[in-house]
Design an enzyme around this catalytic site. Structure first.
Site, PDB file in Angstrom:
ATOM      1  N   CYS A 112       0.820  -1.218   0.000  1.00  0.00           N
ATOM      2  CA  CYS A 112       0.000   0.000   0.000  1.00  0.00           C
ATOM      3  C   CYS A 112       0.847   1.259   0.000  1.00  0.00           C
ATOM      4  O   CYS A 112       0.346   2.337  -0.292  1.00  0.00           O
ATOM      5  CB  CYS A 112      -0.915  -0.006   1.214  1.00  0.00           C
ATOM      6  SG  CYS A 112      -1.895  -1.489   1.272  1.00  0.00           S
ATOM      7  N   HIS A 239      -3.249   6.832   3.472  1.00  0.00           N
ATOM      8  CA  HIS A 239      -3.752   5.552   2.982  1.00  0.00           C
ATOM      9  C   HIS A 239      -5.197   5.334   3.426  1.00  0.00           C
ATOM     10  O   HIS A 239      -5.535   5.506   4.602  1.00  0.00           O
ATOM     11  CB  HIS A 239      -2.854   4.431   3.504  1.00  0.00           C
ATOM     12  CG  HIS A 239      -3.262   3.087   3.016  1.00  0.00           C
ATOM     13  ND1 HIS A 239      -3.745   2.880   1.735  1.00  0.00           N
ATOM     14  CD2 HIS A 239      -3.284   1.875   3.634  1.00  0.00           C
ATOM     15  CE1 HIS A 239      -4.039   1.606   1.594  1.00  0.00           C
ATOM     16  NE2 HIS A 239      -3.773   0.979   2.723  1.00  0.00           N
ATOM     17  N   ASN A 269     -10.568  -0.091   0.484  1.00  0.00           N
ATOM     18  CA  ASN A 269      -9.101  -0.031   0.485  1.00  0.00           C
ATOM     19  C   ASN A 269      -8.599  -0.493  -0.884  1.00  0.00           C
ATOM     20  O   ASN A 269      -8.701  -1.669  -1.222  1.00  0.00           O
ATOM     21  CB  ASN A 269      -8.580  -0.936   1.605  1.00  0.00           C
ATOM     22  CG  ASN A 269      -7.075  -0.939   1.717  1.00  0.00           C
ATOM     23  OD1 ASN A 269      -6.368  -0.548   0.798  1.00  0.00           O
ATOM     24  ND2 ASN A 269      -6.583  -1.401   2.857  1.00  0.00           N
TER      25      ASN A 269
HETATM   26  N1  ACO Z   1     -18.188  -8.773  10.032  1.00  0.00           N
HETATM   27  C1  ACO Z   1     -18.525  -9.084  11.289  1.00  0.00           C
HETATM   28  N2  ACO Z   1     -17.624  -9.432  12.233  1.00  0.00           N
HETATM   29  C2  ACO Z   1     -16.332  -9.460  11.859  1.00  0.00           C
HETATM   30  C3  ACO Z   1     -15.913  -9.163  10.563  1.00  0.00           C
HETATM   31  C4  ACO Z   1     -16.904  -8.817   9.625  1.00  0.00           C
HETATM   32  N3  ACO Z   1     -16.609  -8.488   8.340  1.00  0.00           N
HETATM   33  N4  ACO Z   1     -14.573  -9.263  10.492  1.00  0.00           N
HETATM   34  C5  ACO Z   1     -14.156  -9.632  11.707  1.00  0.00           C
HETATM   35  N5  ACO Z   1     -15.224  -9.752  12.539  1.00  0.00           N
HETATM   36  C6  ACO Z   1     -15.226 -10.116  13.950  1.00  0.00           C
HETATM   37  C7  ACO Z   1     -14.004 -10.889  14.381  1.00  0.00           C
HETATM   38  O1  ACO Z   1     -14.174 -12.265  14.118  1.00  0.00           O
HETATM   39  C8  ACO Z   1     -13.943 -10.569  15.847  1.00  0.00           C
HETATM   40  O2  ACO Z   1     -14.845 -11.401  16.535  1.00  0.00           O
HETATM   41  P1  ACO Z   1     -14.465 -11.970  17.994  1.00  0.00           P
HETATM   42  O3  ACO Z   1     -14.299 -10.741  18.851  1.00  0.00           O
HETATM   43  O4  ACO Z   1     -15.623 -12.810  18.307  1.00  0.00           O
HETATM   44  O5  ACO Z   1     -13.148 -12.699  17.809  1.00  0.00           O
HETATM   45  C9  ACO Z   1     -14.493  -9.137  15.936  1.00  0.00           C
HETATM   46  O6  ACO Z   1     -15.209  -8.907  14.707  1.00  0.00           O
HETATM   47  C10 ACO Z   1     -13.422  -8.098  16.080  1.00  0.00           C
HETATM   48  O7  ACO Z   1     -12.424  -8.356  15.114  1.00  0.00           O
HETATM   49  P2  ACO Z   1     -11.155  -7.448  14.986  1.00  0.00           P
HETATM   50  O8  ACO Z   1     -10.257  -7.990  13.897  1.00  0.00           O
HETATM   51  O9  ACO Z   1     -10.569  -7.185  16.327  1.00  0.00           O
HETATM   52  O10 ACO Z   1     -11.844  -6.072  14.474  1.00  0.00           O
HETATM   53  P3  ACO Z   1     -11.222  -4.651  14.387  1.00  0.00           P
HETATM   54  O11 ACO Z   1     -12.028  -3.682  15.126  1.00  0.00           O
HETATM   55  O12 ACO Z   1      -9.722  -4.667  14.634  1.00  0.00           O
HETATM   56  O13 ACO Z   1     -11.426  -4.326  12.830  1.00  0.00           O
HETATM   57  C11 ACO Z   1     -10.091  -4.185  10.863  1.00  0.00           C
HETATM   58  C12 ACO Z   1     -10.797  -5.109  11.841  1.00  0.00           C
HETATM   59  C13 ACO Z   1     -11.137  -3.308  10.190  1.00  0.00           C
HETATM   60  C14 ACO Z   1      -9.381  -5.010   9.812  1.00  0.00           C
HETATM   61  C15 ACO Z   1      -9.072  -3.288  11.627  1.00  0.00           C
HETATM   62  O14 ACO Z   1      -8.311  -4.071  12.477  1.00  0.00           O
HETATM   63  C16 ACO Z   1      -8.163  -2.506  10.713  1.00  0.00           C
HETATM   64  O15 ACO Z   1      -8.605  -1.650   9.978  1.00  0.00           O
HETATM   65  N6  ACO Z   1      -6.856  -2.777  10.798  1.00  0.00           N
HETATM   66  C17 ACO Z   1      -5.873  -2.007  10.037  1.00  0.00           C
HETATM   67  C18 ACO Z   1      -5.868  -2.447   8.593  1.00  0.00           C
HETATM   68  C19 ACO Z   1      -4.956  -1.583   7.780  1.00  0.00           C
HETATM   69  O16 ACO Z   1      -4.785  -0.403   8.030  1.00  0.00           O
HETATM   70  N7  ACO Z   1      -4.318  -2.167   6.782  1.00  0.00           N
HETATM   71  C20 ACO Z   1      -3.413  -1.389   5.972  1.00  0.00           C
HETATM   72  C21 ACO Z   1      -2.389  -2.211   5.315  1.00  0.00           C
HETATM   73  S1  ACO Z   1      -2.961  -3.488   4.239  1.00  0.00           S
HETATM   74  C22 ACO Z   1      -3.741  -2.778   2.922  1.00  0.00           C
HETATM   75  O17 ACO Z   1      -4.024  -1.624   2.991  1.00  0.00           O
HETATM   76  C23 ACO Z   1      -4.076  -3.527   1.622  1.00  0.00           C
END
Ligand code: ACO
Length: 313
Positions: A112, A239, A269
Protein backbone atom coordinates in the site's frame (compact mmCIF):
# COMPACT_ATOMS: atom_id res chain seq x y z
CA UNK A 1 17.13 20.41 -13.36
CA UNK A 2 14.18 22.43 -12.02
CA UNK A 3 12.60 20.81 -8.94
CA UNK A 4 9.78 18.41 -9.88
CA UNK A 5 6.09 18.91 -9.19
CA UNK A 6 2.84 17.07 -9.89
CA UNK A 7 1.48 18.76 -13.01
CA UNK A 8 -1.79 16.84 -13.37
CA UNK A 9 -3.79 13.96 -11.94
CA UNK A 10 -6.34 11.46 -13.21
CA UNK A 11 -8.26 8.52 -11.81
CA UNK A 12 -10.45 5.66 -12.89
CA UNK A 13 -12.80 3.34 -11.05
CA UNK A 14 -14.77 0.44 -12.48
CA UNK A 15 -18.52 0.94 -12.74
CA UNK A 16 -19.73 -1.93 -10.56
CA UNK A 17 -20.59 -0.82 -7.02
CA UNK A 18 -20.59 -3.49 -4.31
CA UNK A 19 -22.48 -2.47 -1.16
CA UNK A 20 -22.06 -3.83 2.35
CA UNK A 21 -25.45 -5.50 1.98
CA UNK A 22 -24.17 -7.30 -1.14
CA UNK A 23 -21.40 -8.77 1.03
CA UNK A 24 -23.89 -10.20 3.52
CA UNK A 25 -24.82 -12.72 0.80
CA UNK A 26 -21.21 -13.98 0.75
CA UNK A 27 -20.02 -13.94 4.37
CA UNK A 28 -21.37 -13.60 7.90
CA UNK A 29 -21.24 -9.81 8.25
CA UNK A 30 -23.48 -6.76 8.53
CA UNK A 31 -23.58 -3.26 7.08
CA UNK A 32 -23.45 -1.95 10.65
CA UNK A 33 -20.24 -3.86 11.54
CA UNK A 34 -18.43 -2.77 8.38
CA UNK A 35 -19.39 0.91 8.72
CA UNK A 36 -18.63 1.05 12.43
CA UNK A 37 -15.25 -0.73 12.29
CA UNK A 38 -13.94 0.58 8.95
CA UNK A 39 -16.13 3.48 7.73
CA UNK A 40 -16.59 1.68 4.38
CA UNK A 41 -20.03 1.90 2.74
CA UNK A 42 -19.24 0.75 -0.81
CA UNK A 43 -16.36 -0.36 -3.00
CA UNK A 44 -15.93 -0.67 -6.79
CA UNK A 45 -15.17 -3.99 -8.45
CA UNK A 46 -13.69 -4.53 -11.90
CA UNK A 47 -15.83 -7.26 -13.43
CA UNK A 48 -14.31 -7.09 -16.89
CA UNK A 49 -11.31 -4.73 -16.69
CA UNK A 50 -7.79 -5.89 -15.84
CA UNK A 51 -5.43 -3.99 -13.56
CA UNK A 52 -3.66 -2.77 -16.73
CA UNK A 53 -6.97 -1.41 -18.07
CA UNK A 54 -7.53 0.51 -14.82
CA UNK A 55 -3.98 1.91 -14.91
CA UNK A 56 -4.30 2.92 -18.56
CA UNK A 57 -7.56 4.82 -18.01
CA UNK A 58 -6.19 6.82 -15.06
CA UNK A 59 -2.90 7.53 -16.85
CA UNK A 60 -4.61 8.67 -20.07
CA UNK A 61 -6.64 11.25 -18.11
CA UNK A 62 -3.60 12.57 -16.23
CA UNK A 63 -1.56 12.80 -19.44
CA UNK A 64 -4.33 14.64 -21.32
CA UNK A 65 -4.71 17.13 -18.45
CA UNK A 66 -0.97 17.73 -18.22
CA UNK A 67 -0.64 18.86 -21.84
CA UNK A 68 2.54 16.77 -22.15
CA UNK A 69 3.09 14.92 -25.40
CA UNK A 70 3.75 11.16 -25.04
CA UNK A 71 7.35 11.64 -26.18
CA UNK A 72 7.98 14.04 -23.27
CA UNK A 73 7.35 11.18 -20.81
CA UNK A 74 10.68 9.49 -20.02
CA UNK A 75 9.47 7.23 -17.17
CA UNK A 76 6.32 5.23 -16.45
CA UNK A 77 6.17 3.68 -12.99
CA UNK A 78 3.19 1.66 -11.76
CA UNK A 79 2.77 0.96 -8.05
CA UNK A 80 0.82 -2.25 -7.62
CA UNK A 81 0.71 -5.42 -5.56
CA UNK A 82 -2.05 -7.11 -7.53
CA UNK A 83 -0.40 -7.63 -10.92
CA UNK A 84 -1.02 -11.18 -12.08
CA UNK A 85 1.63 -11.14 -14.85
CA UNK A 86 5.19 -10.58 -13.72
CA UNK A 87 6.32 -9.61 -17.24
CA UNK A 88 5.77 -7.48 -19.16
CA UNK A 89 5.26 -4.96 -16.38
CA UNK A 90 1.97 -3.08 -16.20
CA UNK A 91 4.03 0.08 -16.72
CA UNK A 92 5.44 -1.21 -20.01
CA UNK A 93 1.96 -2.26 -21.16
CA UNK A 94 0.53 1.18 -20.31
CA UNK A 95 3.43 2.90 -22.10
CA UNK A 96 2.65 0.83 -25.19
CA UNK A 97 -1.06 1.54 -25.09
CA UNK A 98 -0.52 5.31 -24.65
CA UNK A 99 2.12 5.41 -27.43
CA UNK A 100 4.86 6.57 -25.08
CA UNK A 101 8.07 5.68 -26.93
CA UNK A 102 11.15 4.25 -25.20
CA UNK A 103 10.32 5.32 -21.63
CA UNK A 104 11.91 3.57 -18.65
CA UNK A 105 8.88 1.51 -17.59
CA UNK A 106 8.66 -0.67 -14.51
CA UNK A 107 6.37 -1.69 -11.65
CA UNK A 108 7.04 -1.04 -7.99
CA UNK A 109 5.62 -3.41 -5.38
CA UNK A 110 5.76 -1.84 -1.95
CA UNK A 111 2.25 -2.88 -0.96
CA UNK A 112 0.00 0.00 0.00
CA UNK A 113 3.03 2.30 0.34
CA UNK A 114 3.71 1.85 -3.37
CA UNK A 115 2.47 5.17 -4.73
CA UNK A 116 4.62 7.40 -2.49
CA UNK A 117 7.55 5.04 -3.14
CA UNK A 118 7.08 5.36 -6.91
CA UNK A 119 6.62 9.13 -6.64
CA UNK A 120 9.90 9.44 -4.72
CA UNK A 121 11.69 7.26 -7.30
CA UNK A 122 10.51 9.51 -10.12
CA UNK A 123 11.24 12.67 -8.11
CA UNK A 124 14.83 11.52 -7.57
CA UNK A 125 15.25 10.53 -11.23
CA UNK A 126 14.08 13.94 -12.47
CA UNK A 127 16.32 15.77 -9.97
CA UNK A 128 19.26 13.64 -11.14
CA UNK A 129 18.58 14.57 -14.76
CA UNK A 130 17.63 11.01 -15.71
CA UNK A 131 14.14 12.01 -16.89
CA UNK A 132 12.17 15.13 -17.85
CA UNK A 133 8.57 14.02 -17.40
CA UNK A 134 7.10 10.91 -15.79
CA UNK A 135 3.84 9.10 -15.24
CA UNK A 136 3.36 7.66 -11.76
CA UNK A 137 0.38 5.35 -11.42
CA UNK A 138 -1.17 3.47 -8.50
CA UNK A 139 -3.38 0.68 -9.85
CA UNK A 140 -4.94 -2.29 -8.11
CA UNK A 141 -7.39 -5.02 -8.85
CA UNK A 142 -7.60 -6.26 -5.29
CA UNK A 143 -10.67 -8.36 -6.18
CA UNK A 144 -8.29 -10.74 -8.02
CA UNK A 145 -6.44 -11.50 -4.77
CA UNK A 146 -9.39 -11.38 -2.36
CA UNK A 147 -10.51 -14.46 -0.44
CA UNK A 148 -14.27 -14.03 -0.80
CA UNK A 149 -14.85 -16.51 2.03
CA UNK A 150 -12.81 -14.50 4.60
CA UNK A 151 -15.02 -11.87 6.23
CA UNK A 152 -12.09 -10.21 7.96
CA UNK A 153 -10.58 -9.08 4.63
CA UNK A 154 -13.13 -9.32 1.80
CA UNK A 155 -15.21 -6.45 3.21
CA UNK A 156 -12.22 -4.10 3.07
CA UNK A 157 -10.88 -4.22 -0.48
CA UNK A 158 -11.72 -2.48 -3.76
CA UNK A 159 -10.40 -1.87 -7.28
CA UNK A 160 -9.26 1.37 -8.91
CA UNK A 161 -6.41 3.51 -10.16
CA UNK A 162 -5.00 6.99 -9.89
CA UNK A 163 -2.17 8.64 -11.82
CA UNK A 164 0.05 11.70 -11.64
CA UNK A 165 2.16 13.38 -14.31
CA UNK A 166 5.39 14.71 -12.78
CA UNK A 167 7.49 17.33 -14.55
CA UNK A 168 10.17 19.89 -13.75
CA UNK A 169 8.54 22.92 -12.11
CA UNK A 170 9.02 26.56 -13.00
CA UNK A 171 10.43 27.39 -9.58
CA UNK A 172 8.97 26.16 -6.26
CA UNK A 173 9.78 22.69 -5.08
CA UNK A 174 6.65 20.66 -5.68
CA UNK A 175 7.57 17.33 -4.07
CA UNK A 176 9.01 17.27 -0.57
CA UNK A 177 11.59 14.81 0.78
CA UNK A 178 10.33 11.26 1.13
CA UNK A 179 10.09 9.64 4.55
CA UNK A 180 10.13 5.91 4.04
CA UNK A 181 11.09 2.74 5.85
CA UNK A 182 10.08 -0.76 6.81
CA UNK A 183 9.78 -3.06 9.80
CA UNK A 184 10.50 -6.62 8.57
CA UNK A 185 9.70 -8.05 12.01
CA UNK A 186 6.06 -7.31 11.13
CA UNK A 187 6.22 -8.92 7.69
CA UNK A 188 3.62 -11.49 8.74
CA UNK A 189 1.01 -8.78 9.42
CA UNK A 190 0.09 -8.11 5.77
CA UNK A 191 0.67 -10.85 3.21
CA UNK A 192 -0.22 -11.70 -0.38
CA UNK A 193 1.02 -15.21 -0.79
CA UNK A 194 0.12 -18.64 -2.15
CA UNK A 195 1.56 -20.95 -4.78
CA UNK A 196 -1.00 -20.69 -7.56
CA UNK A 197 -3.46 -18.06 -6.47
CA UNK A 198 -1.99 -15.53 -4.03
CA UNK A 199 -4.55 -14.14 -1.59
CA UNK A 200 -4.52 -11.08 0.67
CA UNK A 201 -4.31 -11.79 4.42
CA UNK A 202 -3.71 -9.49 7.33
CA UNK A 203 -3.49 -9.38 11.11
CA UNK A 204 -5.95 -6.49 11.30
CA UNK A 205 -5.60 -5.70 15.01
CA UNK A 206 -1.81 -5.67 14.85
CA UNK A 207 -1.76 -3.33 11.83
CA UNK A 208 -4.37 -1.12 13.48
CA UNK A 209 -2.27 -0.82 16.64
CA UNK A 210 0.87 -0.12 14.60
CA UNK A 211 -0.90 2.58 12.56
CA UNK A 212 -2.45 4.36 15.52
CA UNK A 213 0.93 4.41 17.32
CA UNK A 214 3.48 5.03 14.56
CA UNK A 215 1.70 7.20 12.01
CA UNK A 216 1.61 10.40 14.06
CA UNK A 217 5.41 10.72 14.52
CA UNK A 218 6.00 9.64 10.89
CA UNK A 219 3.53 12.23 9.59
CA UNK A 220 5.12 14.94 11.78
CA UNK A 221 8.57 14.02 10.48
CA UNK A 222 7.31 14.18 6.88
CA UNK A 223 5.95 17.69 7.44
CA UNK A 224 9.14 18.75 9.21
CA UNK A 225 11.32 17.51 6.32
CA UNK A 226 9.19 19.59 3.94
CA UNK A 227 9.39 22.65 6.20
CA UNK A 228 5.65 22.87 6.89
CA UNK A 229 3.67 22.59 10.10
CA UNK A 230 0.80 20.05 10.12
CA UNK A 231 -1.56 22.95 10.78
CA UNK A 232 -0.39 24.64 7.52
CA UNK A 233 -1.48 21.69 5.38
CA UNK A 234 -4.16 22.33 2.77
CA UNK A 235 -5.06 18.65 2.62
CA UNK A 236 -4.27 15.31 4.19
CA UNK A 237 -4.40 12.31 1.87
CA UNK A 238 -3.29 9.22 3.75
CA UNK A 239 -3.75 5.55 2.98
CA UNK A 240 -7.46 4.80 2.71
CA UNK A 241 -7.69 1.67 4.85
CA UNK A 242 -9.87 2.60 7.81
CA UNK A 243 -11.73 5.81 8.67
CA UNK A 244 -10.89 5.37 12.36
CA UNK A 245 -7.15 5.42 11.55
CA UNK A 246 -7.52 8.53 9.35
CA UNK A 247 -9.59 10.45 11.91
CA UNK A 248 -7.29 9.51 14.82
CA UNK A 249 -4.25 10.75 12.87
CA UNK A 250 -5.85 14.07 11.91
CA UNK A 251 -7.06 14.59 15.46
CA UNK A 252 -3.68 13.85 17.02
CA UNK A 253 -1.86 16.13 14.58
CA UNK A 254 -4.21 18.95 15.68
CA UNK A 255 -5.42 19.48 12.11
CA UNK A 256 -8.73 21.33 11.97
CA UNK A 257 -8.76 23.36 8.72
CA UNK A 258 -7.29 21.01 6.09
CA UNK A 259 -9.37 18.98 3.67
CA UNK A 260 -9.13 15.35 4.75
CA UNK A 261 -9.48 12.56 2.18
CA UNK A 262 -12.11 10.05 3.31
CA UNK A 263 -12.52 8.19 0.02
CA UNK A 264 -12.34 4.87 1.90
CA UNK A 265 -16.07 5.35 2.58
CA UNK A 266 -16.95 5.06 -1.12
CA UNK A 267 -14.00 3.09 -2.51
CA UNK A 268 -12.81 0.77 0.26
CA UNK A 269 -9.10 -0.03 0.48
CA UNK A 270 -7.53 0.10 -2.97
CA UNK A 271 -3.99 -0.41 -1.67
CA UNK A 272 -1.39 1.47 -3.77
CA UNK A 273 -4.17 3.18 -5.75
CA UNK A 274 -5.81 4.72 -2.71
CA UNK A 275 -3.70 7.89 -2.43
CA UNK A 276 -3.67 8.99 -6.10
CA UNK A 277 -7.34 8.02 -6.43
CA UNK A 278 -8.39 10.08 -3.40
CA UNK A 279 -6.13 13.03 -4.31
CA UNK A 280 -7.30 13.13 -7.92
CA UNK A 281 -10.94 13.13 -6.81
CA UNK A 282 -10.38 16.04 -4.39
CA UNK A 283 -8.52 18.07 -7.02
CA UNK A 284 -11.20 17.36 -9.63
CA UNK A 285 -13.81 18.68 -7.19
CA UNK A 286 -11.72 21.85 -6.67
CA UNK A 287 -11.59 21.05 -2.95
CA UNK A 288 -7.87 21.80 -2.50
CA UNK A 289 -6.38 25.18 -3.53
CA UNK A 290 -3.66 25.00 -6.19
CA UNK A 291 -0.22 25.40 -4.63
CA UNK A 292 -1.26 24.36 -1.11
CA UNK A 293 0.77 21.68 0.71
CA UNK A 294 -0.75 18.20 0.80
CA UNK A 295 0.48 15.41 3.08
CA UNK A 296 0.60 12.01 1.41
CA UNK A 297 1.34 9.04 3.66
CA UNK A 298 0.75 5.34 3.30
CA UNK A 299 1.67 2.04 4.93
CA UNK A 300 1.11 -1.66 4.34
CA UNK A 301 2.80 -4.93 3.42
CA UNK A 302 6.37 -5.16 4.67
CA UNK A 303 5.37 -3.53 6.98
CA UNK A 304 6.48 -0.61 4.85
CA UNK A 305 5.65 3.06 4.86
CA UNK A 306 6.31 6.05 2.62
CA UNK A 307 5.11 9.62 2.38
CA UNK A 308 5.91 13.16 1.32
CA UNK A 309 4.34 16.61 1.21
CA UNK A 310 3.44 17.68 -2.33
CA UNK A 311 2.22 20.94 -3.80
CA UNK A 312 -1.38 20.59 -5.00
CA UNK A 313 -1.56 20.91 -8.83
N1 ACO B 1 -18.19 -8.77 10.03
C1 ACO B 1 -18.53 -9.08 11.29
N2 ACO B 1 -17.62 -9.43 12.23
C2 ACO B 1 -16.33 -9.46 11.86
C3 ACO B 1 -15.91 -9.16 10.56
C4 ACO B 1 -16.90 -8.82 9.62
N3 ACO B 1 -16.61 -8.49 8.34
N4 ACO B 1 -14.57 -9.26 10.49
C5 ACO B 1 -14.16 -9.63 11.71
N5 ACO B 1 -15.22 -9.75 12.54
C6 ACO B 1 -15.23 -10.12 13.95
C7 ACO B 1 -14.00 -10.89 14.38
O1 ACO B 1 -14.17 -12.26 14.12
C8 ACO B 1 -13.94 -10.57 15.85
O2 ACO B 1 -14.84 -11.40 16.54
P1 ACO B 1 -14.47 -11.97 17.99
O3 ACO B 1 -14.30 -10.74 18.85
O4 ACO B 1 -15.62 -12.81 18.31
O5 ACO B 1 -13.15 -12.70 17.81
C9 ACO B 1 -14.49 -9.14 15.94
O6 ACO B 1 -15.21 -8.91 14.71
C10 ACO B 1 -13.42 -8.10 16.08
O7 ACO B 1 -12.42 -8.36 15.11
P2 ACO B 1 -11.15 -7.45 14.99
O8 ACO B 1 -10.26 -7.99 13.90
O9 ACO B 1 -10.57 -7.19 16.33
O10 ACO B 1 -11.84 -6.07 14.47
P3 ACO B 1 -11.22 -4.65 14.39
O11 ACO B 1 -12.03 -3.68 15.13
O12 ACO B 1 -9.72 -4.67 14.63
O13 ACO B 1 -11.43 -4.33 12.83
C11 ACO B 1 -10.09 -4.18 10.86
C12 ACO B 1 -10.80 -5.11 11.84
C13 ACO B 1 -11.14 -3.31 10.19
C14 ACO B 1 -9.38 -5.01 9.81
C15 ACO B 1 -9.07 -3.29 11.63
O14 ACO B 1 -8.31 -4.07 12.48
C16 ACO B 1 -8.16 -2.51 10.71
O15 ACO B 1 -8.61 -1.65 9.98
N6 ACO B 1 -6.86 -2.78 10.80
C17 ACO B 1 -5.87 -2.01 10.04
C18 ACO B 1 -5.87 -2.45 8.59
C19 ACO B 1 -4.96 -1.58 7.78
O16 ACO B 1 -4.79 -0.40 8.03
N7 ACO B 1 -4.32 -2.17 6.78
C20 ACO B 1 -3.41 -1.39 5.97
C21 ACO B 1 -2.39 -2.21 5.32
S1 ACO B 1 -2.96 -3.49 4.24
C22 ACO B 1 -3.74 -2.78 2.92
O17 ACO B 1 -4.02 -1.62 2.99
C23 ACO B 1 -4.08 -3.53 1.62
Amino acid sequence: MPPPRIAALGHHQPEHVMTNDDLTALVDTTDEWIRKRTGIATRRLALRESVTDLAEQAAAKALARSGLAPDEVDMVVVATCSAIDRCPSIAAQVAGRLHIPAAAAFDVNNGCAGFSTALATVDHAIRAGAARGALVIGAEKMSDITDWTDRSTCVLLGDGAGAAVVTGSDGRDGIGPVVWGSDPTRGHAVRISGDWHPLFRQEGREVFRWATTELVPLARKTCECAGVSPTDLGAVVTHQANLRIIDALVDRLGITDAVVARDVVDSGNTSAASIPLALSKLVELGAVPTGSPVLLFSFGGGLSWAGQVVMCP
